[in-house]
Design a protein around this motif. Structure first.
Motif: not given
Length: 202
Positions: A75-79, A114, A190-191, A194-196
């Motif tokens: 998990e690395a945040g959302e975009l 993701t 985009l890493r 990251v949830r997109v």
């Protein structure tokens, strides 16, 4: 899983598939001192380290001792990515999926993607869908020029071209969001992890 030395300052874990990569990457979320980076790819995870701070065999043991959980994702945040769905290949993608272009848009925006790993170009993240079948063939003839901001699909992945470049993915839309900027922290939106969510911006 096989864990092999990769030069003097890295080890490489070889895995069976992308699901195993994602589960291992999620399990390696608390690296010991001396580990510098954990980099997932399609079938491998590379762990780089400082040999002056930690011996390579200790890094190998740390990776081997990881307890991946099936289905786990880093998990690395959302975009949120606003998209104008007017891509040149939207009709071809619809035909490949056996649906209408409007349904492609609804499916693309209706799932959480993701980022599994990055590659090809700085800021180009390979995102996988939480659900649905996205087996999209690449173009038979790649384009010599794909504009920056192009939203695209290929295989099981979706991504956004961070800069103008050649490419063979199917183009379904475009965004004005700057995906990669060296003057920004982080430079890449985009890493891995990251949830997109793609949003139809009309």
């Amino acid at each position: 899983m096989r864990v092999l030395p990769s030069g003097d300052a890295a080890v490489l874990a070889e895995l069976a598939d992308l699901d195993e990569v994602l589960a291992l990457h999620a399990a390696l979320d608390a690296p010991p001192a001396g580990v510098l980076d954990v980099v997932p790819a399609a079938r491998t995870v590379l762990v780089s380290f400082d040999p002056a701070a930690v011996p390579g065999d200790a890094v190998v043991r740390w990776v081997q001792a990881a307890r991946p959980v099936a289905g786990a994702r880093p998990e690395a945040g959302e975009l949120e990515v606003p998209v104008v769905y007017d891509g040149e290949d939207l009709a071809d993608v619809a035909a490949a999926l056996g649906c209408s272009p409007a349904e492609v848009v609804a499916r693309h925006t209706g799932t959480v993607w993701t980022v599994a790993f990055c590659g090809f170009a700085p800021g180009f993240g390979y995102a996988t869908a939480a659900d649905g079948d996205w087996a999209i063939p690449r173009r038979s003839t790649p384009r010599t020029r794909v504009p920056a901001g192009s939203v695209a699909l290929a295989g099981e992945f979706s991504s956004v071209y961070p800069r103008e470049s050649p490419g063979g993915w199917q183009l379904v839309g475009r965004t004005d969001l700057a995906m990669f900027d060296v003057d920004r922290d982080p430079a890449a939106l985009l890493r891995p992890g990251v949830r997109v969510r793609f949003r139809d911006a009309g």
